[in-house]
Design a protein around this motif. Structure first.
Motif, PDB file in Angstrom:
ATOM      1  N   THR A  45      11.718  49.427  36.251  1.00 20.14           N
ATOM      2  CA  THR A  45      12.550  48.399  35.627  1.00 20.14           C
ATOM      3  C   THR A  45      12.669  48.621  34.130  1.00 20.14           C
ATOM      4  O   THR A  45      13.744  48.437  33.542  1.00 20.14           O
TER       5      THR A  45
ATOM      6  N   MET B 126      20.951  54.398  42.592  1.00 19.97           N
ATOM      7  CA  MET B 126      20.790  54.495  41.147  1.00 19.97           C
ATOM      8  C   MET B 126      21.911  53.812  40.355  1.00 19.97           C
ATOM      9  O   MET B 126      21.640  53.037  39.423  1.00 19.97           O
TER      10      MET B 126
ATOM     11  N   ALA C 216      21.458  50.180  40.574  1.00 20.15           N
ATOM     12  CA  ALA C 216      20.233  49.765  39.891  1.00 20.15           C
ATOM     13  C   ALA C 216      20.482  49.623  38.388  1.00 20.15           C
ATOM     14  O   ALA C 216      19.986  48.695  37.750  1.00 20.15           O
ATOM     15  N   VAL C 217      21.269  50.542  37.805  1.00 18.01           N
ATOM     16  CA  VAL C 217      21.614  50.446  36.382  1.00 18.01           C
ATOM     17  C   VAL C 217      22.448  49.200  36.126  1.00 18.01           C
ATOM     18  O   VAL C 217      22.231  48.472  35.147  1.00 18.01           O
TER      19      VAL C 217
ATOM     20  N   THR D 161      13.499  58.267  37.807  1.00 16.67           N
ATOM     21  CA  THR D 161      14.431  57.417  37.060  1.00 16.67           C
ATOM     22  C   THR D 161      14.581  57.897  35.631  1.00 16.67           C
ATOM     23  O   THR D 161      15.698  57.984  35.104  1.00 16.67           O
TER      24      THR D 161
ATOM     25  N   ALA E 211      20.197  46.168  36.430  1.00 20.76           N
ATOM     26  CA  ALA E 211      19.288  46.097  35.282  1.00 20.76           C
ATOM     27  C   ALA E 211      20.016  45.586  34.038  1.00 20.76           C
ATOM     28  O   ALA E 211      19.417  44.898  33.202  1.00 20.76           O
TER      29      ALA E 211
ATOM     30  N   TYR F 299      25.569  56.581  32.453  1.00 24.40           N
ATOM     31  CA  TYR F 299      24.993  55.249  32.619  1.00 24.40           C
ATOM     32  C   TYR F 299      25.268  54.342  31.428  1.00 24.40           C
ATOM     33  O   TYR F 299      25.346  53.114  31.584  1.00 24.40           O
TER      34      TYR F 299
ATOM     35  N   SER G  20      26.933  50.811  32.094  1.00 22.97           N
ATOM     36  CA  SER G  20      26.299  49.602  31.581  1.00 22.97           C
ATOM     37  C   SER G  20      27.241  48.826  30.659  1.00 22.97           C
ATOM     38  O   SER G  20      27.297  47.587  30.703  1.00 22.97           O
TER      39      SER G  20
ATOM     40  N   GLU H 182      12.606  51.489  32.546  1.00 21.81           N
ATOM     41  CA  GLU H 182      13.523  52.598  32.326  1.00 21.81           C
ATOM     42  C   GLU H 182      14.968  52.171  32.541  1.00 21.81           C
ATOM     43  O   GLU H 182      15.871  52.577  31.798  1.00 21.81           O
ATOM     44  N   LEU H 183      15.208  51.363  33.555  1.00 22.81           N
ATOM     45  CA  LEU H 183      16.571  50.969  33.885  1.00 22.81           C
ATOM     46  C   LEU H 183      17.138  49.959  32.884  1.00 22.81           C
ATOM     47  O   LEU H 183      18.297  50.065  32.467  1.00 22.81           O
ATOM     48  N   THR H 184      16.343  48.976  32.490  1.00 19.85           N
ATOM     49  CA  THR H 184      16.828  47.994  31.511  1.00 19.85           C
ATOM     50  C   THR H 184      16.971  48.614  30.123  1.00 19.85           C
ATOM     51  O   THR H 184      17.705  48.098  29.287  1.00 19.85           O
TER      52      THR H 184
ATOM     53  N   LEU I 247      18.041  59.231  34.175  1.00 19.95           N
ATOM     54  CA  LEU I 247      18.674  58.509  33.060  1.00 19.95           C
ATOM     55  C   LEU I 247      18.909  59.434  31.871  1.00 19.95           C
ATOM     56  O   LEU I 247      19.916  59.312  31.165  1.00 19.95           O
TER      57      LEU I 247
END
Length: 275
Positions: A180, A230, A233-234, A93, A237, A104, A108, A182-184, A97
């Motif tokens: 989580t 992925m 997931a972004v 991840t 998050a 991303y 986001s 890394e994604l948030t 990222l």
């Protein structure tokens, strides 16, 4: 337990969001595919030459009689590959990222605009090189933390019974937490929330984090699945980051029938976002 289900719901909502926005999903696949190719090449190289590397690192075993030398080096080769695979799962991840930062960030931001009642997406105001530097620095810190946990759990794996039952489960929860984070970080970094504050926010809602990250950690064991999940997931998050900060979310079915929902504020004593 309610937060556990809510975390999983954010994972599903993120996947639904990218399913309704095909163009964003397509662009979001590219960084994962690049990372997958790089990791696959590294693991194949390790599988081909790992035994030679172990032999070079253990010259003291050259004089051992058969079968002990083969068993010893075979065990170390298996351990080396297992650690490399664990590190690949934990760092996939972060590397994806980092490679896909512009992709991303854009995804986001679009999620934020889509669910914000006023259509506003927070912006960091930092140049791209600065965002990449902060993202890379923070990712390295997380990878170091995750590696230390990995070594600890690997050592605990030799404990009879516990090592074969409880330790793997704990490992998935630990991996889920770091995934989580890394994604948030994509959404929280745009809000100028620093790493230490991010970790405090996540620790204040551990069950929410586990509900989101633990199923993802299990799914990410399959590399191709990780690539396709992925982008969603972004997106998920980003929704969860708004929850952590108590920001309002405008929910709907994607056909214009939407309603504004005010999320619960963070628990008392939780840090507010900012530098």
């Amino acid at each position: 337990m309610r937060d556990l289900g809510a975390g999983f719901q954010y994972l599903l909502k993120g996947q639904r969001w990218v399913a309704r926005h095909g163009r964003q999903y397509g662009f979001g696949l590219l960084p994962g595919l690049i990372t997958l190719v790089l990791y696959a090449a590294a693991l194949v190289a390790l599988a081909l030459w790992g035994e030679d590397a172990v032999g070079w690192a253990t010259p003291f075993a050259d004089d051992w009689t058969s079968p002990w030398r083969g068993l010893f080096r075979g065990f170390l080769t298996a351990v080396l590959f297992a650690l490399a695979l664990l590190l690949a799962v934990v760092t996939f991840t972060a590397v994806t990222l980092l490679i896909g930062q512009p992709f991303y960030e854009n995804l986001s931001e679009k999620v934020d605009r889509d669910v914000s009642p006023d259509g506003h997406a927070p912006e960091s105001g930092l140049p791209l090189w600065r965002e990449l530097w902060i993202s890379g620095r923070d990712s390295l810190r997380i990878v170091v933390r995750a590696a230390l946990w990995g070594v600890l759990l690997f050592g605990c794996g030799f404990i009879p019974v516990v090592g074969q039952t409880a330790v793997p489960v704990i490992g998935f929860f630990v991996t889920g937490f770091f995934l989580t984070e890394e994604l948030t970080a994509v959404a929280l970094q745009r809000r100028s929330v620093e790493l230490r504050t991010r970790l405090t926010l996540l620790r204040s809602r551990k069950t929410l984090v586990w509900g989101f990250g633990t199923p993802l950690a299990v799914a990410f064991l399959v590399p191709f699945v990780a690539v396709f999940l992925m982008p969603g997931a972004v997106a998920g998050a980003t929704l969860m980051a708004r929850d952590l900060l108590g920001e309002e979310i405008q929910e709907g079915d994607g056909d214009g029938d939407q309603a504004a929902t005010t999320l619960p504020q963070p628990p008392a004593g939780s840090p507010s976002p900012g530098r």
